[in-house]
Enzyme design. Structure first.
Site, mmCIF file in Angstrom:
data_model
loop_
_atom_site.group_PDB
_atom_site.id
_atom_site.type_symbol
_atom_site.label_atom_id
_atom_site.label_comp_id
_atom_site.label_asym_id
_atom_site.label_seq_id
_atom_site.Cartn_x
_atom_site.Cartn_y
_atom_site.Cartn_z
ATOM 1 N N ASP A 39 1.245 -1.383 -0.087
ATOM 2 C CA ASP A 39 0.017 -0.121 -0.113
ATOM 3 C C ASP A 39 1.142 1.281 0.438
ATOM 4 O O ASP A 39 1.473 1.301 0.928
ATOM 5 C CB ASP A 39 -0.911 0.236 1.188
ATOM 6 C CG ASP A 39 -1.842 1.005 1.363
ATOM 7 O OD1 ASP A 39 -2.574 1.063 0.180
ATOM 8 O OD2 ASP A 39 -2.394 1.881 2.293
ATOM 9 N N GLU A 53 1.767 0.037 -4.846
ATOM 10 C CA GLU A 53 0.943 1.975 -5.383
ATOM 11 C C GLU A 53 1.988 2.723 -5.035
ATOM 12 O O GLU A 53 3.125 3.035 -3.861
ATOM 13 C CB GLU A 53 -0.089 2.234 -5.027
ATOM 14 C CG GLU A 53 -1.315 1.804 -4.717
ATOM 15 C CD GLU A 53 -1.956 2.373 -3.667
ATOM 16 O OE1 GLU A 53 -3.649 2.328 -3.367
ATOM 17 O OE2 GLU A 53 -1.295 2.320 -2.508
#
Ligand code: CA
Length: 630
Positions: free
Chosen positions: A315, A341
């Site tokens: 994340d 990400e």
């Protein structure tokens, strides 16, 4: 006598259990004055049955230890660290591997007793990165609705049931990416009878499975055993398990295990002393610090060793520094797939050049990043749900789609100055790019199509849905889909559904009967990708050599792959075309005999219709993909 710390894990502070005594340790800052260890009978409530003053391993050192005699199996513990004359409060420490309800206290258990039968023979399926097809799933979304027919609704055990496994196998995905499944804060594990929902991006205990997904969050061994059963069942079906990890921030600062044991060590601060907030969640961790970096490395290694995890999705990887991401890559076996990400949710306290941003992916070999270029070129920009793009017949997205087709590598056929977010290729290899059109964030595909194309009807919706996933599943990057898209899932138009009720987030399995053509198409599309190495060559050089774009037109992107040059490929010339407009278009192909395998709303890689081209042209039907080969 203190037990030695486990050898394989240098100085970290997991507790060690033996039937005769258990050894505890905790890391603090240098100015810690005292550490108290308390032993309890329960995971919450009650008075401690034992209170122990821990010993500093050396004067001014940061490691504190204590050994407690007797068999502590089933007992709970907390640490309480004193700074400036004040105890900061009890917590489980950062290295708990078992906890009580809501993760408030650590638990002493015999980990060797948590393994399901046959665990010793469980192995990670051998699937190279270029062959992966990732399915992103939230435990509760997937099985909570009555229509799922699954017994253990919203639990790890759902993914051990034949109904679930068979569905994944039918679809053909070979990796399940589970949304945060470590212990998080926002679902109260003492009230599981109430409807509570959260994605789980609010970490509490990083190295323990989440209690609300277990059948009994009070018994520490249950969630561990059930998590392992899930991994084992998926592995038996040839499906990898990828864990969504959220090391970039914690649920809060003051109450976090990090802050209670080593205040201000694990978080980045701004020059003015305030906490930096690159996560958008109120804090950001400091991966560049030795202790945080070591924590992340040891944590992922632990999940691989103890739970046989196959991969990690980071994340906000753009909050972590490049050096740490590379150290993680080096520390894990090569078959562990790593992606993240490649952005942050705010500015970080260290420069972007040092961070795990998408633009820096070429410095992180063996690590992939999500491509928002391709995603937004298909569905429309992230900052406005009502804006359409290629799927809505909006011109100007062609080069961004081509960027996604080649897997974000340097390719002579892509005009990078016309790509939406990245004006340069960032991947060394196509397996460093995740191809997708929807994930748990933002609107799902159906909602986005409805929001951005006013008056869209069911037929058009299905055509565009299938077109979008065909672009994803034929990309040279690693394809990724949101669970339920194969059931034409909607989230009732909710954009940020992180805590929306089940009625919004659940999968409606009855859609499989309502829209059977969607599942059928997805299934065949995935089967086609798997059977044809031309769609996942895995090497930038091969993609540059064998994939050639045809001239683009407005909302029409087409390419040719020379399958003869791709090892293992049974097709010769392969033509792929995507038409985003609501009218028939044509592409130029050499005259000859072809087989059409993907046409309108049908994909039939093993069947197909013969076609004789005599005028050098083939029609591409409105709002659909066309794939043919000889
Ligand atoms: Ca929890």
């Amino acid at each position: 006598m203190a037990l030695a710390l486990p050898q394989a894990i240098n100085a970290h502070t997991r507790i060690t259990y033996a039937p005769t005594e258990s050894a505890f340790s905790v890391e603090t800052n240098e100015d810690a004055q005292q550490v108290t260890l308390r032993i309890y009978d329960d995971g919450m409530g009650g008075a401690p049955t034992k209170t122990v003053k821990m010993t500093r391993s050396q004067s001014g050192g940061t490691l504190w230890q204590a050994t407690v005699k007797g068999d502590l199996n089933g007992k709970f513990y907390t640490f309480d660290v004193k700074y400036d004359g004040k105890f900061r409060g009890e917590c489980a420490g950062v290295w708990a591997t078992a906890v009580g309800v809501n993760g408030k206290r650590g638990a002493v258990i015999d980990m060797s007793k948590t393994n399901p039968q046959g665990w010793e023979t469980d192995v990670r399926p051998n699937i190279p990165a270029q062959d992966l097809i990732i399915y992103e799933l939230h435990h509760r979304d997937f099985s909570i609705d009555k229509s799922s027919g699954i017994e253990h609704k919203g639990k790890f055990l759902a993914l051990t049931e034949p109904r679930a496994i068979q569905h994944l196998k039918d679809l053909g995905v070979n990796a399940v990416h589970i949304l945060p499944s470590f212990d998080y804060a926002s679902v109260d594990e003492t009230r599981l009878g109430d409807q509570q929902y959260n994605w789980g991006y609010d970490p509490v205990n990083y190295n323990v499975p989440e209690g609300s997904y277990s059948t009994d969050p009070y018994k520490p061994e249950v969630r561990i055993n059930e998590f392992k059963q899930m991994v084992q069942a998926l592995h038996k079906a040839g499906i990898k398990v990828i864990l969504d990890v959220v090391y970039n921030h914690t649920w809060n600062i003051d109450g976090s295990n990090f802050q209670l044991t080593r205040p201000d060590y694990y978080y980045r601060k701004n020059a003015d002393g305030s906490y930096s907030n690159g996560s958008g969640c109120g804090n950001e961790t400091a991966s560049e610090r030795e202790g945080m970096r070591r924590f992340m490395i040891e944590s992922v290694k632990y999940w691989v060793e103890e739970y046989h995890i196959d991969g990690f999705r980071f994340d906000l990887m753009g909050v972590h520094d490049i050096e740490t991401m590379n150290a993680i890559r080096t520390a894990l076996p090569q078959d562990i797939f790593i992606y993240g990400e490649g952005w942050s949710a705010g500015s970080c306290a260290i420069p972007n050049e040092q961070l795990g941003m998408k633009a820096n992916i070429s410095q992180m070999r063996g690590i992939a990043a999500f491509s928002d270029e391709m995603r937004d070129a298909l569905r429309g920009p992230w900052d406005s749900d009502s804006k359409a793009a290629f799927l809505g017949g909006v011109k100007g997205n062609e080069e961004s789609i081509k960027f996604g087709i080649v897997g974000a590598i340097d390719h002579p056929g892509v005009k990078y100055d016309k790509v939406n977010y990245s004006q340069a290729p960032y991947a060394n290899e196509p397996t460093q790019m995740i191809a997708y059109v929807s994930c748990h964030d933002d609107m799902c595909l159906v909602d986005r199509l409805k929001a951005s194309i006013p008056g869209i009807g069911d037929d058009e919706l299905i055509r565009l849905d299938l077109l979008a996933q065909t672009v994803v599943m034929t990309s040279q990057g690693v394809p990724f889909m949101l669970s339920g898209e194969e059931m034409l899932r909607n989230k009732k138009g909710v954009h940020n559904s992180f805590n929306s009720p089940d009625e919004v987030n659940h999968l409606d399995w009855s859609n499989l009967e309502r829209y059977p053509q969607v599942m059928e198409y997805y299934k065949n599309l995935i089967a086609m990708r798997k059977a044809h190495p031309a769609f996942h060559m895995g090497s930038a050089d091969m993609v540059r050599r064998n994939l050639e774009f045809l001239p683009s037109k407005v909302c029409l992107v087409a390419y040719h792959i020379n399958g003869r040059q791709v090892p293992g490929e049974t097709w010769g010339d392969i033509y792929v075309a995507f038409n985003g407009l609501n009218r028939t278009r044509s592409i130029d192909v050499p005259n000859g005999k072809y087989k059409i395998v993907c046409y309108k709303t049908e994909c039939k890689p093993e069947g197909g219709i013969y076609l004789e081209v005599t005028n050098g042209k083939v029609n591409v039907p409105p709002q659909s993909a066309l794939i043919l080969h000889n």
